[in-house]
Design an enzyme around this catalytic site. Structure first.
Site, short mmCIF file in Angstrom:
data_model
loop_
_atom_site.label_atom_id
_atom_site.label_comp_id
_atom_site.label_asym_id
_atom_site.label_seq_id
_atom_site.Cartn_x
_atom_site.Cartn_y
_atom_site.Cartn_z
N GLU A 28 -2.30 -1.21 -5.79
CA GLU A 28 -1.01 -0.62 -5.43
C GLU A 28 -0.06 -1.67 -4.88
OE1 GLU A 28 -0.33 0.45 -1.75
OE2 GLU A 28 -2.35 0.71 -0.98
N LYS A 163 -6.91 6.46 5.94
CA LYS A 163 -6.38 5.67 7.05
C LYS A 163 -6.75 6.34 8.38
CE LYS A 163 -2.56 3.63 4.45
NZ LYS A 163 -2.69 4.30 3.15
#
Length: 309
Positions: A28, A163
């Site tokens: 990404e 995360k």
């Protein structure tokens, strides 16, 4: 308005790899524009691409440049995203047509990277951590589009867990509802990004890249499912930050974000930057280490997928 220039483009290296059947690993671009300051962001992107090549695969960093989705970036394009930083539009699935129509630069989230990788015929993707259900989502409904994408795009995504700023139990529940396989690599406990363990048990774990490749083949070729597979790979022990230690830092960062009214796509960059500040850079070094660790595993998986059985 002509849309002919808006087709997905692969660079020469990726195009050749697709034709010849070489292993490819997608990456990404949000980490370049929104994850780290310049020049750390660009240096890390170069390092990760060189690592993929050194291990015998081809890197395909994905972004939108002047409205054109690019699967595989040049060094100049990576440099451009790194220097522009937060000026680059953080692009999730919903934003893609708008960014393309207005010929903007866009850094791709996990969801958009999965979508574009699958469209180009790439089925392995290495990232740091995925988005998920945010803390307090029972009142804000703040849930990352990354989670829904796993039920839409047939890609194996290697990460160090969601995360740590997120609500991990709710994130796991959402993935279960979407029918997404969450597979621990050499672990039976969900990693928590900066930490090797979260205390949340996993129902599926594997010991090898070959097992992951086999799971994907069964899912994609036999069951004909369009879902992806989430592989959670713990951060290396020497870079791990104890879950108890990082959680107090995260709570302080979340509290400040709430006080400042920072929500939606702006919340993650703010929180990660604040955590770097509060840990005096330790979290940034951990982030770099876990991404590199994930790239290594992704290359192994991509190689296994290319083997003829």
């Amino acid at each position: 308005m002509s849309l002919s220039h808006l087709t997905i483009q692969t660079n020469e290296e990726v195009s050749e790899a697709l034709k010849s059947g070489k292993p490819i690993v997608a990456m990404e671009s949000t980490i370049i524009s929104h994850g780290m300051p310049y020049p750390d962001n660009v240096n890390l992107a170069y390092k990760l691409e060189d690592l993929v090549r050194s291990l015998g695969a081809v890197p395909a960093t994905i972004a939108i440049i002047k409205g054109v989705p690019k699967v595989g970036l040049t060094k100049d394009e990576i440099e451009h995203l790194g220097k522009e930083g937060l000026k680059v539009t953080k692009t999730s699935r919903r934003d893609l047509p708008y960014v393309m129509m207005h010929q903007l630069d866009g850094s791709c989230t996990v969801a958009t990277t999965m979508l574009l990788a699958a469209s180009a015929g790439i089925h392995v993707f290495a990232t740091g951590g995925i988005g998920g259900v945010h803390r307090g989502a029972e009142t804000t409904w703040d849930v990352s589009a990354d989670l829904r994408e796993f039920s839409r795009s047939p890609v194996v995504v290697v990460c160090a867990g969601a995360k740590a700023i997120l609500d991990l139990p709710k994130t796991m529940e959402y993935l279960e509802t979407e029918g997404v396989a969450v597979v621990g690599y050499q672990t039976k406990d969900l990693p928590a990004f900066y930490s090797r363990t979260s205390g949340i048990p996993l129902e599926m774990s594997v010991e090898s890249a070959k097992e992951i490749s086999t799971m994907f083949r069964i899912q994609h070729d036999i069951i004909k499912s369009q879902s992806g597979i989430l592989v959670v790979n713990p951060i290396p022990e020497e870079h791990s930050i104890p879950h108890e230690a990082i959680d107090s830092v995260i709570e302080a960062a979340v509290k400040e974000a709430d006080e400042k009214g920072i929500r939606g796509k702006h919340s993650t960059p703010f929180l990660l930057e604040k955590i770097v500040e509060l840990t005096k850079g330790k979290s940034l070094e951990a982030n770099k280490a876990l991404v590199e660790n994930n790239v290594r595993l992704a290359v192994e998986i991509a190689k296994e997928m290319m083997k003829k059985e």
